[in-house]
Design a protein around this motif. Structure first.
Motif, PDB file in Angstrom:
ATOM      1  N   GLU A  67       0.889  -1.164   0.000  1.00 42.17           N
ATOM      2  CA  GLU A  67       0.000   0.000   0.000  1.00 42.17           C
ATOM      3  C   GLU A  67       0.931   1.220   0.000  1.00 42.17           C
ATOM      4  OE1 GLU A  67      -2.285   1.173   3.557  1.00 42.17           O
ATOM      5  OE2 GLU A  67      -4.085   0.712   2.411  1.00 42.17           O
ATOM      6  N   ASP A  68       0.490   2.315  -0.616  1.00 38.15           N
ATOM      7  CA  ASP A  68       1.377   3.468  -0.811  1.00 38.15           C
ATOM      8  C   ASP A  68       1.869   4.052   0.514  1.00 38.15           C
ATOM      9  OD1 ASP A  68       1.035   3.163  -3.466  1.00 38.15           O
ATOM     10  OD2 ASP A  68      -0.446   4.769  -3.696  1.00 38.15           O
ATOM     11  N   SER A  69       3.063   4.615   0.470  1.00 35.76           N
ATOM     12  CA  SER A  69       3.670   5.219   1.659  1.00 35.76           C
ATOM     13  C   SER A  69       4.828   6.097   1.219  1.00 35.76           C
ATOM     14  CB  SER A  69       4.190   4.111   2.579  1.00 35.76           C
ATOM     15  OG  SER A  69       5.039   4.647   3.568  1.00 35.76           O
ATOM     16  N   THR A  70       4.977   7.227   1.880  1.00 41.95           N
ATOM     17  CA  THR A  70       6.189   8.044   1.703  1.00 41.95           C
ATOM     18  C   THR A  70       7.028   7.989   2.975  1.00 41.95           C
ATOM     19  OG1 THR A  70       5.115   9.528   0.135  1.00 41.95           O
ATOM     20  CG2 THR A  70       7.058  10.386   1.279  1.00 41.95           C
ATOM     21  N   ARG A  71       6.419   8.440   4.099  1.00 34.15           N
ATOM     22  CA  ARG A  71       7.168   8.562   5.345  1.00 34.15           C
ATOM     23  C   ARG A  71       7.651   7.209   5.875  1.00 34.15           C
ATOM     24  NH1 ARG A  71       4.187  12.930   4.792  1.00 34.15           N
ATOM     25  NH2 ARG A  71       2.856  11.414   3.803  1.00 34.15           N
ATOM     26  N   THR A  72       6.746   6.259   6.011  1.00 30.86           N
ATOM     27  CA  THR A  72       7.113   5.000   6.668  1.00 30.86           C
ATOM     28  C   THR A  72       8.122   4.218   5.826  1.00 30.86           C
ATOM     29  OG1 THR A  72       4.837   4.993   7.471  1.00 30.86           O
ATOM     30  CG2 THR A  72       6.139   3.015   7.868  1.00 30.86           C
ATOM     31  N   ARG A  73       7.856   4.135   4.528  1.00 32.25           N
ATOM     32  CA  ARG A  73       8.740   3.345   3.658  1.00 32.25           C
ATOM     33  C   ARG A  73      10.140   3.957   3.621  1.00 32.25           C
ATOM     34  NH1 ARG A  73       9.822   3.064  -1.981  1.00 32.25           N
ATOM     35  NH2 ARG A  73       8.275   4.639  -2.477  1.00 32.25           N
ATOM     36  N   VAL A 132       6.276  -4.901   6.628  1.00 34.29           N
ATOM     37  CA  VAL A 132       5.126  -5.055   5.734  1.00 34.29           C
ATOM     38  C   VAL A 132       4.079  -3.973   5.947  1.00 34.29           C
ATOM     39  CG1 VAL A 132       3.953  -6.714   7.270  1.00 34.29           C
ATOM     40  CG2 VAL A 132       3.388  -6.678   4.851  1.00 34.29           C
ATOM     41  N   ARG A 133       3.663  -3.368   4.844  1.00 35.72           N
ATOM     42  CA  ARG A 133       2.472  -2.502   4.834  1.00 35.72           C
ATOM     43  C   ARG A 133       1.477  -3.109   3.853  1.00 35.72           C
ATOM     44  NH1 ARG A 133       1.568   3.886   4.466  1.00 35.72           N
ATOM     45  NH2 ARG A 133       2.253   3.597   6.612  1.00 35.72           N
ATOM     46  N   THR A 134       0.253  -3.214   4.318  1.00 37.32           N
ATOM     47  CA  THR A 134      -0.780  -3.817   3.494  1.00 37.32           C
ATOM     48  C   THR A 134      -2.133  -3.192   3.819  1.00 37.32           C
ATOM     49  OG1 THR A 134      -2.019  -5.872   3.129  1.00 37.32           O
ATOM     50  CG2 THR A 134      -0.866  -5.695   5.212  1.00 37.32           C
ATOM     51  N   GLU A 170      -3.466  -1.565  12.899  1.00 38.86           N
ATOM     52  CA  GLU A 170      -2.482  -0.842  13.723  1.00 38.86           C
ATOM     53  C   GLU A 170      -1.339  -0.302  12.873  1.00 38.86           C
ATOM     54  OE1 GLU A 170      -1.156  -1.157  17.480  1.00 38.86           O
ATOM     55  OE2 GLU A 170      -2.688  -2.485  18.312  1.00 38.86           O
ATOM     56  N   HIS A 171      -0.667   0.677  13.436  1.00 41.63           N
ATOM     57  CA  HIS A 171       0.539   1.264  12.835  1.00 41.63           C
ATOM     58  C   HIS A 171       1.498   1.500  14.011  1.00 41.63           C
ATOM     59  CE1 HIS A 171       3.157   3.365  10.250  1.00 41.63           C
ATOM     60  NE2 HIS A 171       2.356   4.277   9.732  1.00 41.63           N
ATOM     61  N   PRO A 172       2.084   0.409  14.532  1.00 40.28           N
ATOM     62  CA  PRO A 172       2.768   0.512  15.822  1.00 40.28           C
ATOM     63  C   PRO A 172       4.007   1.400  15.834  1.00 40.28           C
ATOM     64  CG  PRO A 172       3.061  -1.683  14.868  1.00 40.28           C
ATOM     65  CD  PRO A 172       2.039  -0.986  14.026  1.00 40.28           C
ATOM     66  N   THR A 173       4.780   1.453  14.739  1.00 43.80           N
ATOM     67  CA  THR A 173       5.968   2.324  14.782  1.00 43.80           C
ATOM     68  C   THR A 173       5.554   3.798  14.766  1.00 43.80           C
ATOM     69  OG1 THR A 173       6.289   2.167  12.367  1.00 43.80           O
ATOM     70  CG2 THR A 173       7.540   0.634  13.753  1.00 43.80           C
ATOM     71  N   GLN A 174       4.385   4.094  14.177  1.00 42.80           N
ATOM     72  CA  GLN A 174       3.872   5.476  14.237  1.00 42.80           C
ATOM     73  C   GLN A 174       3.583   5.849  15.695  1.00 42.80           C
ATOM     74  OE1 GLN A 174       3.122   7.713  11.453  1.00 42.80           O
ATOM     75  NE2 GLN A 174       2.926   9.191  13.115  1.00 42.80           N
ATOM     76  N   ALA A 175       3.020   4.916  16.439  1.00 46.68           N
ATOM     77  CA  ALA A 175       2.722   5.200  17.851  1.00 46.68           C
ATOM     78  C   ALA A 175       4.013   5.408  18.646  1.00 46.68           C
ATOM     79  CB  ALA A 175       1.908   4.058  18.466  1.00 46.68           C
ATOM     80  N   HIS A 231       0.371  15.477  13.457  1.00 40.04           N
ATOM     81  CA  HIS A 231      -0.381  14.895  12.330  1.00 40.04           C
ATOM     82  C   HIS A 231       0.554  13.870  11.697  1.00 40.04           C
ATOM     83  CE1 HIS A 231      -2.548  14.264   8.644  1.00 40.04           C
ATOM     84  NE2 HIS A 231      -3.439  15.207   8.884  1.00 40.04           N
ATOM     85  N   PRO A 232       0.098  12.626  11.517  1.00 39.70           N
ATOM     86  CA  PRO A 232       1.019  11.601  11.001  1.00 39.70           C
ATOM     87  C   PRO A 232       1.395  11.821   9.537  1.00 39.70           C
ATOM     88  CG  PRO A 232      -1.215  10.738  11.132  1.00 39.70           C
ATOM     89  CD  PRO A 232      -1.241  12.085  11.801  1.00 39.70           C
ATOM     90  N   GLY A 233       0.595  12.638   8.819  1.00 35.31           N
ATOM     91  CA  GLY A 233       0.806  12.815   7.395  1.00 35.31           C
ATOM     92  C   GLY A 233       0.343  11.571   6.630  1.00 35.31           C
ATOM     93  N   PRO A 234       0.077  11.695   5.340  1.00 34.32           N
ATOM     94  CA  PRO A 234       0.051  12.954   4.607  1.00 34.32           C
ATOM     95  C   PRO A 234      -1.154  13.796   5.012  1.00 34.32           C
ATOM     96  CG  PRO A 234      -0.693  11.152   3.193  1.00 34.32           C
ATOM     97  CD  PRO A 234      -0.251  10.524   4.470  1.00 34.32           C
ATOM     98  N   MET A 235      -0.992  15.133   4.939  1.00 37.02           N
ATOM     99  CA  MET A 235      -2.077  16.020   5.363  1.00 37.02           C
ATOM    100  C   MET A 235      -2.963  16.383   4.181  1.00 37.02           C
ATOM    101  SD  MET A 235      -0.120  18.713   7.873  1.00 37.02           S
ATOM    102  CE  MET A 235       1.346  18.987   6.879  1.00 37.02           C
TER     103      MET A 235
HETATM  104  N1   CP Z   1       2.305   8.377   8.604  1.00 33.36           N
HETATM  105  C1   CP Z   1       2.363   7.533   7.567  1.00 33.36           C
HETATM  106  O1   CP Z   1       2.152   6.338   7.715  1.00 33.36           O
HETATM  107  O2   CP Z   1       2.673   8.108   6.362  1.00 33.36           O
HETATM  108  P1   CP Z   1       2.938   7.297   5.031  1.00 33.36           P
HETATM  109  O3   CP Z   1       1.644   6.701   4.586  1.00 33.36           O
HETATM  110  O4   CP Z   1       3.466   8.321   4.045  1.00 33.36           O
HETATM  111  O5   CP Z   1       3.938   6.236   5.329  1.00 33.36           O
END
Ligand code: CP
Length: 335
Positions: free
Chosen positions: A63-69, A116-118, A144-149, A277-281
């Motif tokens: 699944e798409d990601s900028t920050r986490t990936r 893994v992101r899914t 869940e998104h545990p590393t974000q927490a 804000h976790p982003g994206p905004m």
């Molecule tokens: N906060 C967060 O998960 O952003 P991404 O979707 O860009 O990874």
């Protein structure tokens, strides 16, 4: 006897001690990053040890990601690991290969961990049950998104002057709670650390049943009126209205009026209230520029930096816990 493999899949059920250990490790790695950015320290990453040298980490982002990936990649490289990156569009998942078969395939190549992101809630657990190497959940559906927490708790701990300072604090999480893995992980983390949580949003996105999300030290309340919920809040986490998930679109038009952090609402907050804000905004929907870009109250950019540190902490914890002392002494040396 081979010890059981270690995964990092969710905050729910994590002990306070383990949460604290990961937050403290995150703050140590963040201090190291700050030292590398500070010319006064005369230290940079070329002088750093490579505690994960020889490890290969598979970033499997379906699944798409900028920050986490990207932050997992930066974190792994800072620690000396190499990474391989898999996304949905360039992999055989676009031909219909299942998540489990994708994970099995990566594991068969001998990678040392899978991130893994899914879009599938529970997908990270499925992968963990499928492979023998450590698995890290980088966000699975609404679960869940545990590393974000971890990174959010580190940001708040730093702001309030220590993890123990979160006890009794009131944190508003505003937005699309029903669809939000960020909200679930943050609520579990905050209440485990003794903070009280107000989940705020329209009834369609914040059903009353969410008040029973967790029963840890802190309390959880559901609120449907933002202005009342912000009264007395010590910190605010604004969430993205998830327009790609079904419930988001239905309320987008009225959303800003009732639940957006507009300039007027922002001006009514104490000047010490941090905005996360976790982003994206979605600027102009859940948050306006005045709050998003505020010099002292917006922590959006700091969250990104802390995200690298959190992922370094989790990778170290799973893949090389015995080398933590090496990082501790290095952190002391650059202070
Ligand atoms: N906060 C967060 O998960 O952003 P991404 O979707 O860009 O990874």
């Amino acid at each position: 006897v081979t010890p059981p493999k270690r995964d990092f899949l969710q905050i729910r059920g994590l002990s306070r001690d383990r949460l604290q250990e990961l937050i403290e490790a995150t703050l140590r790695h963040r201090a190291l990053m700050s030292a590398a950015e500070d010319p006064e320290h005369n230290w940079d990453w070329t002088a750093a040890p490579r505690p994960l040298a020889g490890k290969i980490i598979a970033n499997c982002f379906l699944e798409d990601s900028t920050r986490t990936r990207c932050s997992f990649e930066v974190a792994a490289q800072r620690l000396g690991a190499t990474t391989i990156n898999l996304t949905a569009s360039g992999s055989s998942t676009s031909k219909g290969e299942s998540l489990a078969d994708t994970a099995r395939t990566l594991a068969a190549m001998g990678v040392d961990a899978i991130v893994v992101r899914t879009a599938a809630s529970g997908g990270a657990m499925l992968v963990a049950d499928t492979v023998d190497c450590p698995v890290i959940n980088a966000g699975d559906g609404r679960h869940e998104h545990p590393t974000q927490a971890i990174l959010d708790m580190a940001v708040l701990s730093e702001w309030f002057g220590g993890i123990e300072q979160l006890v009794g604090k009131t944190v508003c999480i505003v937005g699309d709670i029903a669809n939000s893995r960020v909200a679930r992980s943050a609520t579990h983390a905050l209440t485990t650390l003794g903070a009280d949580v107000r989940l705020v949003g329209p009834p369609t996105l914040v059903p009353p049943s969410l008040a029973h999300l967790t029963q840890r030290h802190g309390t959880v309340e559901v609120h449907h009126h933002l202005d009342a919920a912000l009264d007395g809040a010590d910190a605010i986490i604004m969430l993205r209205l998830q327009l790609e998930r079904a419930a988001g679109g239905a309320v987008a038009n009225d959303y800003r009026t009732h639940f957006g952090l507009t300039p007027h609402r922002f001006s009514n907050l104490p000047a010490t209230t941090p905005i996360l804000h976790p982003g994206p905004m979605n600027r102009g929907v859940e948050i306006d520029n005045t709050a998003a870009d505020h010099a002292t109250q917006s922590f959006v950019t700091e969250q990104v930096g802390m995200g690298v540190a959190a992922r370094m902490a989790v990778l170290m914890n799973l893949l090389n816990p015995s080398r933590l002392s090496c990082w501790e002494s290095l952190t002391q040396a650059v202070r």
